[in-house]
Design an enzyme around this catalytic site. Sequence first.
Site, mmCIF file in Angstrom:
data_model
loop_
_atom_site.group_PDB
_atom_site.id
_atom_site.type_symbol
_atom_site.label_atom_id
_atom_site.label_comp_id
_atom_site.label_asym_id
_atom_site.label_seq_id
_atom_site.Cartn_x
_atom_site.Cartn_y
_atom_site.Cartn_z
ATOM 1 N N ASP A 1 0.815 -1.216 0.000
ATOM 2 C CA ASP A 1 0.000 0.000 0.000
ATOM 3 C C ASP A 1 0.850 1.269 0.000
ATOM 4 O O ASP A 1 2.072 1.215 0.200
ATOM 5 C CB ASP A 1 -0.967 -0.005 1.200
ATOM 6 N N ASN B 1 -7.326 -2.787 14.422
ATOM 7 C CA ASN B 1 -8.733 -2.948 14.018
ATOM 8 C C ASN B 1 -8.915 -4.130 13.070
ATOM 9 O O ASN B 1 -9.972 -4.311 12.476
ATOM 10 C CB ASN B 1 -9.263 -1.656 13.369
ATOM 11 N N HIS C 1 -7.207 -4.661 10.262
ATOM 12 C CA HIS C 1 -6.942 -4.429 8.838
ATOM 13 C C HIS C 1 -5.678 -5.147 8.374
ATOM 14 O O HIS C 1 -4.776 -5.426 9.165
ATOM 15 C CB HIS C 1 -6.911 -2.928 8.492
ATOM 16 N N GLU D 1 -9.548 -1.636 5.461
ATOM 17 C CA GLU D 1 -10.126 -1.323 6.760
ATOM 18 C C GLU D 1 -11.398 -2.160 6.980
ATOM 19 O O GLU D 1 -11.931 -2.745 6.023
ATOM 20 C CB GLU D 1 -10.472 0.175 6.818
HETATM 21 C C1 F6R Z 1 1.441 -1.512 6.048
HETATM 22 C C2 F6R Z 1 0.217 -2.299 6.179
HETATM 23 C C3 F6R Z 1 -0.554 -2.298 7.445
HETATM 24 C C4 F6R Z 1 0.303 -2.696 8.654
HETATM 25 C C5 F6R Z 1 -0.525 -2.659 9.938
HETATM 26 C C6 F6R Z 1 0.320 -2.936 11.156
HETATM 27 O O1 F6R Z 1 2.009 -1.675 4.771
HETATM 28 O O2 F6R Z 1 -0.152 -2.912 5.242
HETATM 29 O O3 F6R Z 1 -1.649 -3.166 7.332
HETATM 30 O O4 F6R Z 1 0.816 -3.968 8.464
HETATM 31 O O5 F6R Z 1 -1.114 -1.398 10.088
HETATM 32 O O6 F6R Z 1 1.241 -1.901 11.318
HETATM 33 P P1 F6R Z 1 2.366 -1.937 12.429
HETATM 34 O O7 F6R Z 1 3.315 -3.010 12.025
HETATM 35 O O8 F6R Z 1 2.993 -0.573 12.355
HETATM 36 O O9 F6R Z 1 1.702 -2.208 13.707
#
Ligand code: F6R
Length: 247
Positions: free
Chosen positions: A70, A139, A141, A146
């Site tokens: 992303d 959450n 995701h 989301e």
């Molecule tokens: C980032 C992504 C997100 C993260 C998720 C966890 O490329 O795809 O889904 O993997 O938000 O983020 P951290 O590792 O910062 O807790």
Amino acid sequence: MVYRKINVVGDYVSLSKAAAEFIVEAIQKKIGCVLGLPTGKTPMGMYRHLTELIKADNIDISTVTTFNLDEYIGLGPEDEGSFHAFMEKHLFSQSNFLKSNIHLLNGLAPDLKAECARYEEEIREAGGIDLQVVGIGVNGHIGFNEPGSDFNSGARVVKLTEATRRINSKEFKESAQVPLTAVTMGLRNIMDARQILLIAGGNEKSLALAKALQGPVTEEVPASILQTHDNLIVMLDKSAATLLKIR
Ligand code: F6R
């Protein structure tokens, strides 16, 4: 049975090492391996160990292709908060992946719909993703899919939830600078990978993980779709696993 696929590996350092070793194995198993990669706090250690392993063991990555999950809309590689800049800092500048084999969604593309179509086409042309690494949001995701995202979604523009923007604001000088929207690979794109490695560490992820891995499969918890993938590997540190039923 989900249980046997969950590997609990002690602390964050062990998690990072185990994930890096898993990626190296995938690279060594297949010439021309295609990796799907996340950004965030969780994979930082994994990338550090991965670059160390690549150097120490002289791992040939000349045929490895990467696709990131992303990117924020409106941010380019020069913006510190962009995922492009993150990947440059934590992986690409530390290793010799071929530039032409590195793929990221362009958050500055004038036509974002066309950009998403281009990205999906590039994944297809590369033969699909062999190993998709994902982190998980509190959450539930994955990528920037989301809660409420369609399980059948492809690459697309998404609106970020306020909660996600707040959590991600640490990477920005001011929280108002966190973009409102992003481009992300969809849940279908993630599920199309031949193998998925989910990594998570820390207490704050334990509830999301319990829901995602042992709760009902529902679009309200995007990561719950991973339960239906037949080649899912889960690597967690002890604190992330506290709410899971593990035999
Ligand atoms: C980032 C992504 C997100 C993260 C998720 C966890 O490329 O795809 O889904 O993997 O938000 O983020 P951290 O590792 O910062 O807790």
